[in-house]
Design an enzyme around this catalytic site. Structure first.
Site, PDB file in Angstrom:
ATOM      1  N   GLY A 177     -16.794   6.848  -7.167  1.00 53.75           N
ATOM      2  CA  GLY A 177     -15.784   6.484  -8.526  1.00 53.75           C
ATOM      3  C   GLY A 177     -14.791   5.445  -8.330  1.00 53.75           C
ATOM      4  N   CYS A 178     -14.433   5.422  -6.954  1.00 48.88           N
ATOM      5  CA  CYS A 178     -13.481   4.245  -6.694  1.00 48.88           C
ATOM      6  C   CYS A 178     -13.956   3.011  -6.910  1.00 48.88           C
ATOM      7  CB  CYS A 178     -12.870   4.604  -5.309  1.00 48.88           C
ATOM      8  SG  CYS A 178     -12.022   6.303  -5.210  1.00 48.88           S
ATOM      9  N   THR A 179     -15.330   3.012  -6.321  1.00 49.43           N
ATOM     10  CA  THR A 179     -16.046   1.648  -6.504  1.00 49.43           C
ATOM     11  C   THR A 179     -16.186   1.346  -7.950  1.00 49.43           C
ATOM     12  OG1 THR A 179     -17.184   1.953  -4.371  1.00 49.43           O
ATOM     13  CG2 THR A 179     -18.043   0.379  -5.992  1.00 49.43           C
ATOM     14  N   ALA A 234     -12.617   0.237  -9.366  1.00 50.51           N
ATOM     15  CA  ALA A 234     -12.361  -1.357  -8.713  1.00 50.51           C
ATOM     16  C   ALA A 234     -13.280  -2.433  -9.304  1.00 50.51           C
ATOM     17  CB  ALA A 234     -12.428  -1.494  -7.108  1.00 50.51           C
TER      18      ALA A 234
END
Length: 172
Positions: free
Chosen positions: A65-67, A70
């Site tokens: 999710g963070c990738t 970003a």
């Protein structure tokens, strides 16, 4: 014993969502200093002075999710930056982890290593208990004031969410 375990479990789940009231729109943006991916001190007030600023919190670098979040912002960065937006991505990762994430994903904006949680605390972003990661939240700062917040920020749709908010904020 069974009831004690259930009570502790329920309290743990509740504490994930329980937190002090979020920063109110119109309140002064936190002016804090923290390390970036290169271990350099970044004074948030200096970034705010350059223009409208997105400060977004994510749980952990290199997670799916963070990738997505970003990379969504990375892919739209040129257009967002052309409209004057500065971006600071913040997580509890170390400067080394942030640098690796930035390099691996070609992230063009600054990543903040909030290893002690002081940035999250200043923005009133809750931590997930027991795992020490921040909840995914985003804030836009204009003229030193909080003008927009997403307390359940998007992942792959992050850039569109920010773009929509930026357009609304610029009309203010």
């Amino acid at each position: 014993m069974k009831h004690a375990i259930l009570l502790i479990s329920a309290m743990s789940i509740f504490s994930i969502f329980a937190h002090a009231d979020p920063l109110a729109l119109g309140s002064p943006a936190p002016c804090i200093t923290a390390k970036n991916q290169d271990g350099e001190d970044i004074a948030f007030a200096d970034v705010y002075a350059k223009g409208i600023t997105l400060v977004y919190f994510y749980p952990k670098a290199e997670t799916p999710g963070c990738t997505k979040e970003a990379c969504s912002l990375r892919d739209a960065y040129e257009g967002l930056h052309a409209k004057g937006l500065q971006i600071l991505g913040v997580s509890r990762d170390t400067p080394e982890s942030q640098k690796k994430f930035k390099l691996n994903r070609n992230i063009p904006f600054t990543l903040i290593a909030d290893t002690d949680g002081k940035v999250a605390e200043a923005f009133k972003v809750p931590l997930f208990p027991g795992i020490g990661m921040t909840k995914r939240q985003s804030f836009i700062i204009k003229n030193g004031k909080l003008v927009w917040a997403s307390l359940s920020a998007q992942t792959s749709g992050a850039a569109q969410e920010v773009q929509d908010a930026l357009e609304a904020v610029q009309m203010q």
